[in-house]
Design a protein around this motif. Structure first.
Motif, PDB file in Angstrom:
ATOM      1  N   GLY A 144       0.325  -2.373 -10.006  1.00 52.07           N
ATOM      2  CA  GLY A 144       0.735  -3.500  -9.904  1.00 52.07           C
ATOM      3  C   GLY A 144       1.368  -3.894  -8.507  1.00 52.07           C
ATOM      4  N   ILE A 145       1.488  -3.049  -7.459  1.00 52.96           N
ATOM      5  CA  ILE A 145       2.161  -3.359  -6.267  1.00 52.96           C
ATOM      6  C   ILE A 145       0.984  -3.266  -5.003  1.00 52.96           C
ATOM      7  CG2 ILE A 145       3.716  -2.391  -4.813  1.00 52.96           C
ATOM      8  CD1 ILE A 145       5.425  -1.695  -7.281  1.00 52.96           C
ATOM      9  N   PRO A 146       0.452  -4.181  -4.565  1.00 50.72           N
ATOM     10  CA  PRO A 146      -0.790  -4.371  -3.802  1.00 50.72           C
ATOM     11  C   PRO A 146      -0.444  -3.201  -2.374  1.00 50.72           C
ATOM     12  CG  PRO A 146      -0.141  -6.432  -4.354  1.00 50.72           C
ATOM     13  CD  PRO A 146       0.858  -5.765  -4.975  1.00 50.72           C
ATOM     14  N   HIS A 147       0.824  -3.593  -2.082  1.00 50.98           N
ATOM     15  CA  HIS A 147       0.880  -2.649  -0.799  1.00 50.98           C
ATOM     16  C   HIS A 147       0.961  -1.116  -1.093  1.00 50.98           C
ATOM     17  CE1 HIS A 147       2.212  -1.823   3.292  1.00 50.98           C
ATOM     18  NE2 HIS A 147       3.502  -1.264   2.933  1.00 50.98           N
ATOM     19  N   ASN A 148       1.335  -0.576  -2.309  1.00 49.92           N
ATOM     20  CA  ASN A 148       1.161   0.818  -2.753  1.00 49.92           C
ATOM     21  C   ASN A 148      -0.416   1.123  -2.983  1.00 49.92           C
ATOM     22  OD1 ASN A 148       3.863   1.126  -2.743  1.00 49.92           O
ATOM     23  ND2 ASN A 148       3.887   1.083  -5.067  1.00 49.92           N
ATOM     24  N   ALA A 177      -2.951  -0.448  -1.234  1.00 54.19           N
ATOM     25  CA  ALA A 177      -3.563  -0.381   0.102  1.00 54.19           C
ATOM     26  C   ALA A 177      -3.076   0.833   0.738  1.00 54.19           C
ATOM     27  CB  ALA A 177      -2.706  -1.725   0.806  1.00 54.19           C
ATOM     28  N   LEU A 178      -2.094   1.291   0.636  1.00 54.93           N
ATOM     29  CA  LEU A 178      -1.664   2.532   1.228  1.00 54.93           C
ATOM     30  C   LEU A 178      -2.153   3.899   0.562  1.00 54.93           C
ATOM     31  CD1 LEU A 178      -0.148   0.785   3.137  1.00 54.93           C
ATOM     32  CD2 LEU A 178       1.813   2.368   2.881  1.00 54.93           C
ATOM     33  N   ALA A 200       7.191   3.331   3.306  1.00 54.36           N
ATOM     34  CA  ALA A 200       6.973   2.573   2.249  1.00 54.36           C
ATOM     35  C   ALA A 200       6.779   3.620   1.132  1.00 54.36           C
ATOM     36  CB  ALA A 200       5.520   2.045   2.417  1.00 54.36           C
ATOM     37  N   GLY A 233       9.622   2.774  -1.717  1.00 52.66           N
ATOM     38  CA  GLY A 233       8.912   2.425  -3.202  1.00 52.66           C
ATOM     39  C   GLY A 233       9.349   3.586  -4.266  1.00 52.66           C
ATOM     40  N   LEU A 247      -4.173  -1.323  10.363  1.00 48.39           N
ATOM     41  CA  LEU A 247      -4.069  -1.438   8.827  1.00 48.39           C
ATOM     42  C   LEU A 247      -2.945  -2.516   8.379  1.00 48.39           C
ATOM     43  CD1 LEU A 247      -4.481  -0.267   6.045  1.00 48.39           C
ATOM     44  CD2 LEU A 247      -2.672   1.016   5.960  1.00 48.39           C
ATOM     45  N   GLU A 287      -2.409  -9.789   1.681  1.00 45.73           N
ATOM     46  CA  GLU A 287      -1.966  -9.276   0.046  1.00 45.73           C
ATOM     47  C   GLU A 287      -1.586  -7.975   0.251  1.00 45.73           C
ATOM     48  OE1 GLU A 287      -4.598  -8.392  -2.849  1.00 45.73           O
ATOM     49  OE2 GLU A 287      -3.120  -8.745  -4.140  1.00 45.73           O
ATOM     50  N   HIS A 288      -2.220  -6.981   1.393  1.00 38.88           N
ATOM     51  CA  HIS A 288      -1.986  -5.573   1.184  1.00 38.88           C
ATOM     52  C   HIS A 288      -0.596  -5.272   1.471  1.00 38.88           C
ATOM     53  CE1 HIS A 288      -2.664  -6.848   5.547  1.00 38.88           C
ATOM     54  NE2 HIS A 288      -2.183  -5.597   5.605  1.00 38.88           N
ATOM     55  N   THR A 289       0.293  -6.540   2.077  1.00 38.50           N
ATOM     56  CA  THR A 289       1.575  -6.076   2.548  1.00 38.50           C
ATOM     57  C   THR A 289       2.571  -6.448   1.251  1.00 38.50           C
ATOM     58  OG1 THR A 289       1.917  -8.335   3.096  1.00 38.50           O
ATOM     59  CG2 THR A 289       1.226  -6.587   4.828  1.00 38.50           C
ATOM     60  N   ILE A 290       1.784  -7.012   0.180  1.00 34.39           N
ATOM     61  CA  ILE A 290       2.608  -7.419  -1.065  1.00 34.39           C
ATOM     62  C   ILE A 290       3.535  -6.573  -1.855  1.00 34.39           C
ATOM     63  CG2 ILE A 290       2.761  -8.617  -3.157  1.00 34.39           C
ATOM     64  CD1 ILE A 290       3.097 -10.613  -0.842  1.00 34.39           C
ATOM     65  N   GLY A 291       4.911  -6.468  -2.020  1.00 36.69           N
ATOM     66  CA  GLY A 291       5.332  -5.239  -2.814  1.00 36.69           C
ATOM     67  C   GLY A 291       5.617  -5.806  -4.005  1.00 36.69           C
ATOM     68  N   HIS A 327       6.576  -5.969   0.663  1.00 41.81           N
ATOM     69  CA  HIS A 327       7.054  -4.615   0.415  1.00 41.81           C
ATOM     70  C   HIS A 327       8.145  -4.221   1.495  1.00 41.81           C
ATOM     71  CE1 HIS A 327       7.392  -0.447  -0.731  1.00 41.81           C
ATOM     72  NE2 HIS A 327       6.500  -0.767  -1.535  1.00 41.81           N
ATOM     73  N   GLY A 379       8.689  -1.473   2.506  1.00 41.08           N
ATOM     74  CA  GLY A 379       8.030  -0.346   3.262  1.00 41.08           C
ATOM     75  C   GLY A 379       7.400  -1.206   4.487  1.00 41.08           C
TER      76      GLY A 379
END
Lengths: 153, 144
Positions: free
Chosen positions: A22-26, A28-29, A67, A71, B28, B48-52, B60, B62
């Motif tokens: 549910g968390i796009p940044h998580n 992506a990483l 991050a 998180g 990235l 979108e990849h930066t969204i928390g 995010h 982070g």
């Protein structure tokens, strides 16, 4: 995030999935939530060359560790609250003890050790295999009961 | 060519984009340099990849932290007479406002540059320069 606290009480698997999928940044990483318990969270960051800060050594960039710590710390606050409240990070201090080893996943255990009416306090440690040999440690504070839209009350 | 050689060559050519592209994590995140009369600004392109938090949506913490740390490092590389790879000792980020789905900018300023250690302050903002979304102070080991 409301469903995460609700899910925490009933269905831990869906809470963990929410924190991962549910968390796009998580996503992506390559950050995944592995465990949630009263006031604690265990997360993992999967090693990936795209997360590297120094291409000569293959060491992960500090930002990826940030991050992960942020998180996991936030999740530990959700795991410490009796009922769901929106939260916002006030500050996060990260101390780097050593470079992450190339090719290795990084684990992060976060602990929300104190909750007051308005503020929650966290500590977290990022490591490979041994929590006593940290890559980085952090101390965070979180505002509780922020207004919708992420604004502080 | 080592990363240090790449950074030295990029700096000699004032090719700051090449400096950013040399770092995989900066690629990235979508970081790019902007140079104005006051120096270097690090821009994190919205994606979108930066969204928390997808519900708000908000970037995010982070990603904001990584932008601030990167902007501090790029400021050191931009100002340094002799390039070394700064190693972060500690960084403290104050989150001031929720960061919305926009590009985010950050500028660092070196408060002290010693023989072994450099102290840097950084500020990040989005649509309004006077309303920062986060600030940070960081300390780096800067020994060759």
């Amino acid at each position: 995030m409301r469903y995460i606290t609700r899910a925490l009480a009933n269905d831990k698997t869906s809470a963990l999935r929410g924190l991962t999928e549910g968390i796009p940044h998580n996503k992506a990483l390559g950050i995944q939530a592995l465990e949630l318990d009263k006031g604690t969270a265990l997360f993992v960051l999967r090693y990936d060359p795209k997360l590297v800060g120094n291409p000569d050594t293959g060491t992960l960039h500090g930002g990826a560790i940030t991050a992960l710590l942020d998180g996991a710390s936030g999740a530990s606050v959700f795991a410490a609250l009796a009922e769901w409240k929106p939260i916002a990070t006030l500050d996060l201090r990260i101390d780097y003890q050593r470079a992450a080893d190339a090719g290795k996943d990084v684990l992060c255990r976060a602990h929300c050790y104190k909750v007051t009416k308005n503020v929650a306090f966290t500590r977290a440690v990022a490591y490979h295999d041994d929590e006593a040999d940290p890559i980085a440690t952090s101390a965070g504070t979180f505002m509780l009961g922020t207004k919708p839209g992420g604004k502080r009350s | 060519m080592t990363i240090l050689d790449q950074l030295i060559a990029a700096k000699a050519n004032k090719d700051y984009a090449a400096m950013f592209e040399a770092i995989p994590y900066a690629r990235l995140l979508g970081l790019a340099p902007e140079v104005d009369g006051d120096g270097l600004i690090t821009r994190m392109k919205y994606g979108e990849h930066t969204i928390g938090n997808a519900a708000l949506p908000a970037i995010h913490g982070g990603a904001i932290g990584a932008l601030l740390e990167s902007a501090a490092i790029f400021e050191l590389l931009y100002r340094a007479e002799t390039i070394v790879l700064p190693k972060t000792i500690t960084i403290t980020v104050d989150y001031l406002r929720s960061a919305g789905p926009h590009d985010t900018f950050a500028r660092g300023s070196i408060t002290r540059h010693g023989r072994r250690v450099a102290n840097v302050r950084v500020e990040a903002w989005q649509t309004d320069r006077t309303q920062p979304v986060a600030t940070a102070h960081a300390i780096f080991l800067v020994m060759s």
